[in-house]
Design a protein around this motif. Structure first.
Motif, PDB file in Angstrom:
ATOM      1  N   UNK A 337       0.842  -1.211   0.000  1.00 54.08           N
ATOM      2  CA  UNK A 337       0.000   0.000   0.000  1.00 54.08           C
ATOM      3  C   UNK A 337       0.873   1.255   0.000  1.00 54.08           C
ATOM      4  N   UNK A 338       0.366   2.286  -0.633  1.00 52.88           N
ATOM      5  CA  UNK A 338       1.065   3.570  -0.634  1.00 52.88           C
ATOM      6  C   UNK A 338       0.034   4.685  -0.809  1.00 52.88           C
ATOM      7  N   UNK A 339       0.465   5.904  -0.521  1.00 56.69           N
ATOM      8  CA  UNK A 339      -0.412   7.066  -0.689  1.00 56.69           C
ATOM      9  C   UNK A 339       0.368   8.170  -1.393  1.00 56.69           C
ATOM     10  N   UNK A 340      -0.221   8.696  -2.431  1.00 56.23           N
ATOM     11  CA  UNK A 340       0.369   9.847  -3.130  1.00 56.23           C
ATOM     12  C   UNK A 340      -0.229  11.095  -2.483  1.00 56.23           C
ATOM     13  N   UNK A 341       0.604  11.911  -1.861  1.00 57.24           N
ATOM     14  CA  UNK A 341       0.099  13.078  -1.130  1.00 57.24           C
ATOM     15  C   UNK A 341       0.512  14.364  -1.841  1.00 57.24           C
ATOM     16  N   UNK A 342      -0.415  15.314  -1.850  1.00 61.02           N
ATOM     17  CA  UNK A 342      -0.123  16.655  -2.356  1.00 61.02           C
ATOM     18  C   UNK A 342       0.494  17.470  -1.234  1.00 61.02           C
ATOM     19  N   UNK A 343       1.433  18.339  -1.576  1.00 66.23           N
ATOM     20  CA  UNK A 343       2.055  19.244  -0.618  1.00 66.23           C
ATOM     21  C   UNK A 343       1.834  20.678  -1.066  1.00 66.23           C
ATOM     22  N   UNK A 344       2.014  21.616  -0.156  1.00 57.07           N
ATOM     23  CA  UNK A 344       1.943  23.026  -0.541  1.00 57.07           C
ATOM     24  C   UNK A 344       0.537  23.491  -0.853  1.00 57.07           C
ATOM     25  N   UNK A 345       0.429  24.350  -1.890  1.00 60.14           N
ATOM     26  CA  UNK A 345      -0.852  25.027  -2.168  1.00 60.14           C
ATOM     27  C   UNK A 345      -1.950  24.048  -2.561  1.00 60.14           C
ATOM     28  N   UNK A 346      -1.601  22.979  -3.287  1.00 52.04           N
ATOM     29  CA  UNK A 346      -2.632  22.001  -3.644  1.00 52.04           C
ATOM     30  C   UNK A 346      -3.161  21.308  -2.394  1.00 52.04           C
ATOM     31  N   UNK A 347      -2.266  20.998  -1.453  1.00 52.88           N
ATOM     32  CA  UNK A 347      -2.721  20.385  -0.204  1.00 52.88           C
ATOM     33  C   UNK A 347      -3.660  21.323   0.550  1.00 52.88           C
ATOM     34  N   UNK A 348      -3.345  22.609   0.518  1.00 53.63           N
ATOM     35  CA  UNK A 348      -4.194  23.583   1.225  1.00 53.63           C
ATOM     36  C   UNK A 348      -5.447  23.945   0.436  1.00 53.63           C
ATOM     37  N   UNK A 349      -5.569  23.416  -0.773  1.00 50.11           N
ATOM     38  CA  UNK A 349      -6.659  23.738  -1.697  1.00 50.11           C
ATOM     39  C   UNK A 349      -6.687  25.241  -1.999  1.00 50.11           C
ATOM     40  N   UNK A 423      16.193  21.648  14.735  1.00 51.41           N
ATOM     41  CA  UNK A 423      15.599  22.542  13.720  1.00 51.41           C
ATOM     42  C   UNK A 423      16.645  23.332  12.928  1.00 51.41           C
ATOM     43  N   UNK A 424      17.375  22.634  12.057  1.00 51.23           N
ATOM     44  CA  UNK A 424      18.307  23.329  11.163  1.00 51.23           C
ATOM     45  C   UNK A 424      17.506  24.069  10.089  1.00 51.23           C
ATOM     46  N   UNK A 425      18.214  24.879   9.306  1.00 52.91           N
ATOM     47  CA  UNK A 425      17.540  25.622   8.242  1.00 52.91           C
ATOM     48  C   UNK A 425      16.880  24.670   7.252  1.00 52.91           C
ATOM     49  N   UNK A 426      17.585  23.575   6.923  1.00 50.62           N
ATOM     50  CA  UNK A 426      17.031  22.602   5.993  1.00 50.62           C
ATOM     51  C   UNK A 426      15.807  21.917   6.594  1.00 50.62           C
ATOM     52  N   UNK A 427      15.875  21.633   7.900  1.00 49.82           N
ATOM     53  CA  UNK A 427      14.737  20.999   8.568  1.00 49.82           C
ATOM     54  C   UNK A 427      13.529  21.918   8.579  1.00 49.82           C
ATOM     55  N   UNK A 428      13.761  23.198   8.851  1.00 51.14           N
ATOM     56  CA  UNK A 428      12.646  24.162   8.881  1.00 51.14           C
ATOM     57  C   UNK A 428      11.987  24.258   7.509  1.00 51.14           C
ATOM     58  N   UNK A 429      12.816  24.305   6.454  1.00 54.44           N
ATOM     59  CA  UNK A 429      12.260  24.404   5.105  1.00 54.44           C
ATOM     60  C   UNK A 429      11.493  23.136   4.736  1.00 54.44           C
ATOM     61  N   UNK A 430      12.116  21.976   4.992  1.00 51.55           N
ATOM     62  CA  UNK A 430      11.465  20.717   4.637  1.00 51.55           C
ATOM     63  C   UNK A 430      10.174  20.503   5.391  1.00 51.55           C
ATOM     64  N   UNK A 431      10.202  20.792   6.677  1.00 60.24           N
ATOM     65  CA  UNK A 431       9.005  20.557   7.481  1.00 60.24           C
ATOM     66  C   UNK A 431       7.880  21.499   7.091  1.00 60.24           C
ATOM     67  N   UNK A 432       8.220  22.745   6.757  1.00 59.14           N
ATOM     68  CA  UNK A 432       7.166  23.703   6.385  1.00 59.14           C
ATOM     69  C   UNK A 432       6.454  23.257   5.122  1.00 59.14           C
ATOM     70  N   UNK A 433       7.188  22.536   4.251  1.00 56.94           N
ATOM     71  CA  UNK A 433       6.543  22.003   3.043  1.00 56.94           C
ATOM     72  C   UNK A 433       5.652  20.821   3.394  1.00 56.94           C
ATOM     73  N   UNK A 434       6.178  19.892   4.213  1.00 61.41           N
ATOM     74  CA  UNK A 434       5.452  18.649   4.450  1.00 61.41           C
ATOM     75  C   UNK A 434       4.276  18.829   5.405  1.00 61.41           C
ATOM     76  N   UNK A 435       4.321  19.853   6.279  1.00 64.50           N
ATOM     77  CA  UNK A 435       3.203  20.054   7.196  1.00 64.50           C
ATOM     78  C   UNK A 435       1.918  20.388   6.445  1.00 64.50           C
ATOM     79  N   UNK A 436       2.036  20.925   5.237  1.00 61.91           N
ATOM     80  CA  UNK A 436       0.855  21.167   4.399  1.00 61.91           C
ATOM     81  C   UNK A 436       0.725  19.957   3.484  1.00 61.91           C
ATOM     82  N   UNK A 437       0.078  18.929   3.977  1.00 65.01           N
ATOM     83  CA  UNK A 437       0.035  17.640   3.282  1.00 65.01           C
ATOM     84  C   UNK A 437      -1.401  17.128   3.254  1.00 65.01           C
ATOM     85  N   UNK A 438      -1.791  16.555   2.082  1.00 64.13           N
ATOM     86  CA  UNK A 438      -3.167  16.026   1.960  1.00 64.13           C
ATOM     87  C   UNK A 438      -3.136  14.827   1.013  1.00 64.13           C
ATOM     88  N   UNK A 439      -3.738  13.701   1.410  1.00 60.38           N
ATOM     89  CA  UNK A 439      -3.746  12.532   0.521  1.00 60.38           C
ATOM     90  C   UNK A 439      -4.665  12.753  -0.670  1.00 60.38           C
TER      91      UNK A 439
END
Length: 608
Positions: A337-349, A423-439
């Motif tokens: 099983x797997x899930x394709x998730x949208x990130x960013x603006x599409x996730x936020x609709x 919370x490195x700079x890379x972690x902050x950037x990556x997490x801010x993208x993934x926190x807006x996530x929707x299957x």
């Protein structure tokens, strides 16, 4: 230039005065009285009952509320005092000259004359930003409620009544049209359609026959103010397929049964249905090319930015779901099983035009290393297909083709735990993208379970949240010290500003931060802000700013589509009216205030 002419010219070049008839403008300009205020002097105090409205000819005036908080700085052309006069109440603000300032003073009777005009009255409304995107009742409903005027895309092709049948047939062939209107002295007198021409051929009528002998006299017409529903009923009731559009004696264009069909096909429901019926990527790409037209029509119908973003996102969801199905037809069923998730603006609709790709795979923990070839191939197929359908690759490689963005649930959880702990700079950037996530496609439970764990852990990660807040505050809002709009000084976007980077992105960041602070499950920016309000956060102005900036961006993109340009987020303030520029400044001001609030809430001054 005389003083009166100068006053008239100055006012006439600015809103709301530009809405006045020339004669009325000159008459009002005659009643202006010049008054001078040196720097630091008070023009009007909070609690005063003003009897005059002021227009700034030169200089600047600082506006503060009763708690002495700076609200705005009015500049050349700005006016104040009129709201208290209209509403018969004391001033809620104080007005102080911050430079040596020359004002023109108008008495209350001038205000009364001005607000008698609806356009001017609206301009003087206190909550300008909230009103700025509500210029009429949204139609937004069934396509048959679209006005005929909005259906017209070109003028009618016409021919003089003394022309011949052959002339008309030749012109119709050249212009690839199925009907032509016939005029005499520029007035509509008849119509010739392809059905008439078939009759001409069947009866062997000579091509030199005068048009007036074969055309339909006094054709049925429709008003530009009528609805598409009226067009449908008229066409069906008269068993015809063409309707000239006229206002009085003026011929404006033609609507046809084909226009009605195209109107239906531009409906989101038809788009989604068409996507579901496509059997290959080429067909899906052809359907997605209709999306800019959909956005343009929704703008004409005055739909909100929130509604347009949701409709565009749902349409893209339908594309993804069809692509996911095509991928499994091509590569076979997934090994786990797997899930394709949208990130960013599409996730936020909140998707607009010109968005790039941001997506990831969440795999079952049963996934084995040998399964990666399958998921890598599927990800490559999906990413290439999205490019063909108009979604550029993410420059930061935030796509499932990148192994970093294609992990089992346990892998994702380890990644998140590391981000929260360090919370490195890379972690902050990556997490801010993934926190807006929707299957969007696949096993949604995989994404839901991961999201629940993240939301449970995030509120306790105060150091991480502080870094996120600091990152959000690093974004510069394009507003100068005196609230002037700051544009690019060089490069390909010279004299423009990035409305997304400087306005929408900080609002998204603020909303995400509050969602993580309280573990809120909402993903969209507006639902997050509404949920944050229940925890005592003041969000009304930020919600207004989000809608106004989003709507302004869509309008800008709609104009670009009309010019056959690629839609982007770079807006030239010179393209806006004075009213729009003022509203834009207000929106950016509220964004900057929201950033300042983060400093206090998350103590960002202590973030190293």
């Amino acid at each position: 230039m005389s003083e009166l002419a100068e006053v008239t010219a100055f006012l006439g070049a600015r809103e709301p005065w530009s809405a006045l008839p020339r004669g009325q403008l000159a008459a009002l300009a005659r009643r202006a009285e010049a008054v001078y205020f040196p720097r630091g002097s008070t023009v009007l105090s909070a609690g005063d009952h003003p009897s005059n409205m002021f227009v700034i000819r030169s200089g600047a005036v600082e506006v503060r509320d009763v708690s002495d908080q700076l609200v705005t700085i009015e500049e050349e052309g700005g006016c104040f005092g009129q709201s208290s006069i209209v509403e018969r109440r004391p001033s809620r603000f104080s007005f102080t000259a911050v430079e040596d300032t020359l004002l023109w003073r108008f008495d209350a009777s001038v205000v009364d004359e001005l607000v008698a005009l609806p356009k001017v009255s609206r301009y003087f409304t206190d909550s300008r930003l909230g009103d700025a995107t509500q210029q009429g009742a949204p139609e937004g409903g069934p396509v048959l409620q679209v006005r005929v005027e909005d259906m017209l895309t070109r003028g009618a092709v016409s021919i003089r009544s003394d022309a011949t049948v052959r002339d008309a047939a030749r012109l119709m062939d050249e212009r690839r049209i199925s009907s032509i209107v016939v005029t005499r002295d520029d007035r509509l007198v008849g119509i010739l359609t392809d059905r008439d021409l078939r009759r001409v051929v069947a009866r062997q009528i000579p091509g030199e026959t005068p048009l007036r002998e074969v055309m339909t006299l006094s054709p049925v017409t429709v008003s530009p103010d009528a609805l598409a529903l009226d067009v449908l009923l008229t066409l069906v009731g008269n068993r015809i397929h063409h309707l000239p559009v006229v206002r009085g004696d003026q011929l404006l264009g033609m609507v046809t049964s084909g226009d009605l069909m195209r109107l239906e096909r531009s409906s989101p429901l038809y788009l989604v249905g068409d996507l579901a019926r496509q059997g290959d990527v080429e067909g899906l790409a052809a359907v997605m090319r209709r999306v800019p037209g959909l956005v343009t029509r929704l703008l004409r119908q005055d739909a909100t930015a929130e509604d347009i973003g949701r409709i565009v996102s749902r349409t893209t969801d339908a594309l993804w779901q069809r692509l996911g199905a095509l991928a499994e037809e091509r590569f076979g069923p997934p090994p786990v099983a797997y899930c394709w998730v949208a990130l960013g603006s599409l996730a936020r609709q909140e998707q607009a035009l010109g968005s790039d790709q941001d997506h990831a795979f969440i795999l079952s923990d049963e996934a084995l290393p040998e399964h990666d070839d399958y998921f890598g191939s599927v990800a490559a197929f999906l990413t290439d297909a999205l490019v063909e359908c108009g979604f550029p690759r993410c420059r930061g490689e935030v796509m499932a083709t990148n192994p970093r963005w294609r992990q089992p649930v346990a892998g994702w959880w380890r990644t998140f735990s590391a981000w929260l702990a360090s919370p490195t700079a890379d972690a902050v950037l990556g997490s801010s993208i993934f926190f807006d996530m929707r299957p969007v496609f696949g096993e949604a439970d995989l994404a839901a379970g991961l999201q629940r764990r993240i939301l449970a852990a995030a509120p306790g990660a105060s150091r991480f949240l502080g870094h996120l807040a600091s990152h959000a505050n690093d974004i510069e809002v394009p507003l100068g010290f005196l609230r002037g709009l700051v544009v690019e000084r060089q490069g390909s976007h010279r004299d423009q500003l990035d409305i997304k980077k400087g306005g929408l992105t900080p609002i998204v960041d603020v909303a995400r931060l509050y969602a993580l602070r309280w573990g809120l499950p909402q993903v969209g920016t507006r639902p997050r802000l509404a949920a944050a309000a229940l925890h005592g956060i003041h969000v009304d102005n930020l919600l207004d700013a989000h809608e106004y900036l989003g709507y302004t961006r869509l309008q800008h993109q709609g104009r670009q589509v009309g010019r056959n340009e690629e839609p982007d987020n770079h807006l030239a303030p010179s393209e806006l009216t004075e009213f729009e520029r003022r509203s834009l400044r207000d929106a950016f001001w509220y964004v900057s205030q929201a950033q300042k609030a983060l400093t206090v809430t998350f103590q960002t001054q202590f973030i190293g």
